[in-house]
Structures are given as structure tokens and as C-alpha cells.
Design an enzyme around this catalytic site. Structure first.
Site, PDB file in Angstrom:
ATOM      1  N   LYS A  69      -3.899  -7.238   3.338  1.00  0.00           N
ATOM      2  CA  LYS A  69      -4.069  -6.112   2.414  1.00  0.00           C
ATOM      3  C   LYS A  69      -5.509  -6.031   1.923  1.00  0.00           C
ATOM      4  O   LYS A  69      -6.060  -4.937   1.732  1.00  0.00           O
ATOM      5  CB  LYS A  69      -3.110  -6.272   1.223  1.00  0.00           C
ATOM      6  CG  LYS A  69      -3.251  -5.201   0.132  1.00  0.00           C
ATOM      7  CD  LYS A  69      -3.004  -3.801   0.657  1.00  0.00           C
ATOM      8  CE  LYS A  69      -2.731  -2.794  -0.442  1.00  0.00           C
ATOM      9  NZ  LYS A  69      -3.665  -2.766  -1.556  1.00  0.00           N
ATOM     10  N   SER A 107       0.845  -1.183   0.000  1.00  0.00           N
ATOM     11  CA  SER A 107       0.000   0.000   0.000  1.00  0.00           C
ATOM     12  C   SER A 107       0.884   1.238   0.000  1.00  0.00           C
ATOM     13  O   SER A 107       1.903   1.282   0.679  1.00  0.00           O
ATOM     14  CB  SER A 107      -0.911   0.021   1.232  1.00  0.00           C
ATOM     15  OG  SER A 107      -1.766   1.152   1.207  1.00  0.00           O
ATOM     16  N   HIS A 122      -7.440  -4.429   4.639  1.00  0.00           N
ATOM     17  CA  HIS A 122      -7.055  -3.012   4.598  1.00  0.00           C
ATOM     18  C   HIS A 122      -7.870  -2.262   3.546  1.00  0.00           C
ATOM     19  O   HIS A 122      -8.424  -1.188   3.802  1.00  0.00           O
ATOM     20  CB  HIS A 122      -5.550  -2.911   4.294  1.00  0.00           C
ATOM     21  CG  HIS A 122      -5.068  -1.560   3.877  1.00  0.00           C
ATOM     22  ND1 HIS A 122      -5.253  -1.068   2.589  1.00  0.00           N
ATOM     23  CD2 HIS A 122      -4.404  -0.591   4.552  1.00  0.00           C
ATOM     24  CE1 HIS A 122      -4.726   0.131   2.506  1.00  0.00           C
ATOM     25  NE2 HIS A 122      -4.206   0.449   3.677  1.00  0.00           N
ATOM     26  N   ASN A 123      -7.987  -2.843   2.351  1.00  0.00           N
ATOM     27  CA  ASN A 123      -8.719  -2.171   1.281  1.00  0.00           C
ATOM     28  C   ASN A 123     -10.219  -2.133   1.554  1.00  0.00           C
ATOM     29  O   ASN A 123     -10.899  -1.183   1.172  1.00  0.00           O
ATOM     30  CB  ASN A 123      -8.432  -2.852  -0.056  1.00  0.00           C
ATOM     31  CG  ASN A 123      -7.078  -2.479  -0.612  1.00  0.00           C
ATOM     32  OD1 ASN A 123      -6.188  -2.058   0.126  1.00  0.00           O
ATOM     33  ND2 ASN A 123      -6.891  -2.644  -1.902  1.00  0.00           N
ATOM     34  N   GLU A 142     -10.674   0.691   3.793  1.00  0.00           N
ATOM     35  CA  GLU A 142     -10.524   1.895   2.957  1.00  0.00           C
ATOM     36  C   GLU A 142     -11.829   2.223   2.232  1.00  0.00           C
ATOM     37  O   GLU A 142     -12.235   3.382   2.149  1.00  0.00           O
ATOM     38  CB  GLU A 142      -9.394   1.648   1.964  1.00  0.00           C
ATOM     39  CG  GLU A 142      -9.126   2.746   0.967  1.00  0.00           C
ATOM     40  CD  GLU A 142      -8.090   2.295  -0.044  1.00  0.00           C
ATOM     41  OE1 GLU A 142      -8.434   2.204  -1.248  1.00  0.00           O
ATOM     42  OE2 GLU A 142      -6.940   2.001   0.359  1.00  0.00           O
TER      43      GLU A 142
END
Length: 291
Positions: free
Chosen positions: A164, A112, A167-168, A171
Site C-alpha cells: 500500500k 485503498s 501504491h501511494n 499515486e
């Protein structure tokens, strides 16, 4: 150390530069010869001393699979392949088995940082056996932001891309919250400077963040976002996050709603709202607008 890097686009090209600035040797390959240091994967592998580390930074799916398949035939036992793209974690598990049969190690790494990573560093989440991670560690150290944080050995193979992915998903939900708040502020007459309201939140509030800073940047460029169309693509990680939540019976109402909001953005004339309008007219006599 030496690194082979496959894929020199927006992310890969900047990563090559940051790694070189840290004093390491990077030999890069890309299908675009104007970006590449070598002209084939075979040439890339031939220029690296063993044990080799080759980092793959290409689109998830078929492109990653074909690259790893080709590397499996070129590399030797003790070498390591790193997948730094946005692959699904279940693909990582398969790649580790396929390469492991040939004695080649595999590490998955969620990256990221976007276009800001060259200067600020990249947040890294990686998964794999400790011995394989250790072979890549100098590159992780070169890519990560300065300071104590920004890099984590998340667990077994697949853990990096799973982290990840989550995480997205987070987001997605954070961006949706900022977007909804912005639209509501724009909708009322009493608030006369929405951009400055957003700017005021950058200091001292509990919702300050880098995403908020980027929102202010966007509003500085186009105060009411009049130059943009209200359409947002999803790159896959949001869907995978929701699917993983279903598989593990974990409720993710905010992330799921933010994903569906992106789907709604692609409808110029919502079929669902046609049915809602028809039903309101049927039971309550509410007026409908004709196409």
C-alpha cells in the site's frame, strides 16, 4: 461471520456498512459514542464469539499502538487482530511479535478506495500467515470490488502495508504529472479550454485513469481551481516509500520529486529561490525582486 471494528470514521464507517450489506455481523467501537455500537473495547470483545477477529482502523502510530496493546490484554489465543490503517510495515513486524507471544494472530492490510469504497469496493493488500488470513477471508471478500481483481495476499507480515505504501508513492507521482500538465496548459494563450482538453483524455488515450476522471470532476466544480490554495499535505507513505528506496538502493526519481514538490507547496516565499535569485544577480547581474 462476526467482526469487531475499531474506528468508524470516513473509511471505517463505510467499511462497516459494506460488510453488513454482505450479510456479516459487525460490532463497531469508536471514541465518538454517536458512531459506536459499544462503549469500550472490552465490551466489543465480550460480544464476539471466539475465535474473534478485530479489525483496527485508527490513525497510524500512537493510536494504533495503544489500541493493539489494549486488545492484547483482552483477546485470547487463536484470535486475530487486523491493522487496516496506514501503519508503517516495520510496526507490523513488531505488532505480530507482541501479539504472537500471547497466541494472538496478526494480519496487516493496506486499504485503498477512500470515500468511494462503500459502493465500488476497496482494493486490499494484506500480509500474514495463511491460517490467520483464512480467518479474515470472508471480510476481505465482502470489502473487495466485484470481479476477479482488487484483493491480494501480498506476502508475510508487513507485506500488505508495504504494498500500500508503494501504491501511494505511485499515486504521488501520477498526481504530480497531471498537475504539471494542467499548469502548463493553463499557462499558454493558445489553449483556450483546458478543462475540455482534460475531459478529452478520458477516452482512448494511454493516460486515462480514475485520477484523470477525478481531475475532470474537480475542474467541473472550479474550472481554474481558483477557490483552492496551492498547498498539499503528505500523509507519510510518500516519505516511507523514498526511505525504503534508499535502504534498498532502488532509484525512484519521479516519486521522490513528487514528494519534494509537496514540500515546496508549503512555502509562500521559498528560501531556496532567494539564494537562486541572489546568485543569478551576483554572477550575471540579473534583476532581483525586493521583498
Amino acid at each position: 461471520m462476526e467482526l469487531g471494528l475499531v474506528g468508524l470514521g470516513k473509511m471505517g464507517g463505510n467499511m462497516r456498512e459494506r460488510i453488513r450489506r454482505a450479510g456479516h455481523t459487525v460490532i463497531g467501537y469508536d471514541r465518538n459514542p454517536d458512531l459506536a455500537d459499544v462503549h469500550s473495547l472490552e465490551e466489543l470483545v465480550g460480544k464476539l464469539k471466539g475465535p474473534r477477529v478485530v479489525w483496527v482502523m485508527v490513525p497510524a502510530g500512537a493510536a494504533t499502538q495503544s489500541t493493539i496493546d489494549e486488545l492484547a490484554e483482552l483477546l485470547s489465543p487463536g484470535d486475530v487482530v487486523v491493522d487496516g490503517g496506514n501503519s508503517r510495515w516495520t510496526d507490523d513486524e513488531r505488532h505480530a511479535v507482541e501479539l504472537g507471544i500471547k497466541g494472538i494472530g496478526f494480519v496487516d492490510c493496506g486499504v485503498s478506495g477512500g470515500v468511494w469504497g462503500l459502493e465500488n469496493g476497496y482494493a486490499l493488500m494484506y500480509g500474514g500467515d495463511k491460517e490467520n488470513v483464512a480467518k479474515v477471508q470472508p471480510i476481505f471478500d465482502a470489502l473487495k470490488p466485484e470481479g476477479e481483481f482488487g484483493s491480494v495476499h501480498a506476502g508475510k507480515v508487513g507485506a500488505g502495508h508495504f504494498a500500500k505504501m508503494v501504491h501511494n508513492g505511485i499515486e504521488y507521482a501520477m498526481m504530480q504529472a497531471y498537475a504539471e500538465g494542467w499548469e502548463l496548459l493553463e499557462a499558454v494563450d493558445s489553449v483556450t479550454d483546458v478543462r475540455e482538453v482534460f475531459r478529452s483524455w478520458q477516452e482512448g488515450t494511454v493516460i486515462r485513469s480514475w485520477l484523470l476522471d477525478l481531475a475532470v470532476n474537480a475542474l467541473d466544480e472550479d474550472e481554474h481551481l481558483e477557490q483552492l490554495k496551492g498547498y498539499a499535505q503528505d500523509s507519510g507513505e510518500g516519505r516511507w516509500t523514498v526511505e525504503a528506496a534508499i535502504d534498498n538502493a532502488v532509484p525512484l526519481p519521479a516519486i521522490t520529486a513528487s514528494l519534494f514538490a509537496r514540500f515546496a507547496s508549503r512555502q509562500d516565499d521559498s528560501p531556496q529561490m532567494k539564494m537562486i535569485a541572489a546568485l543569478r544577480n551576483q554572477f550575471g547581474g540579473h534583476a532581483v525582486e525586493k521583498a
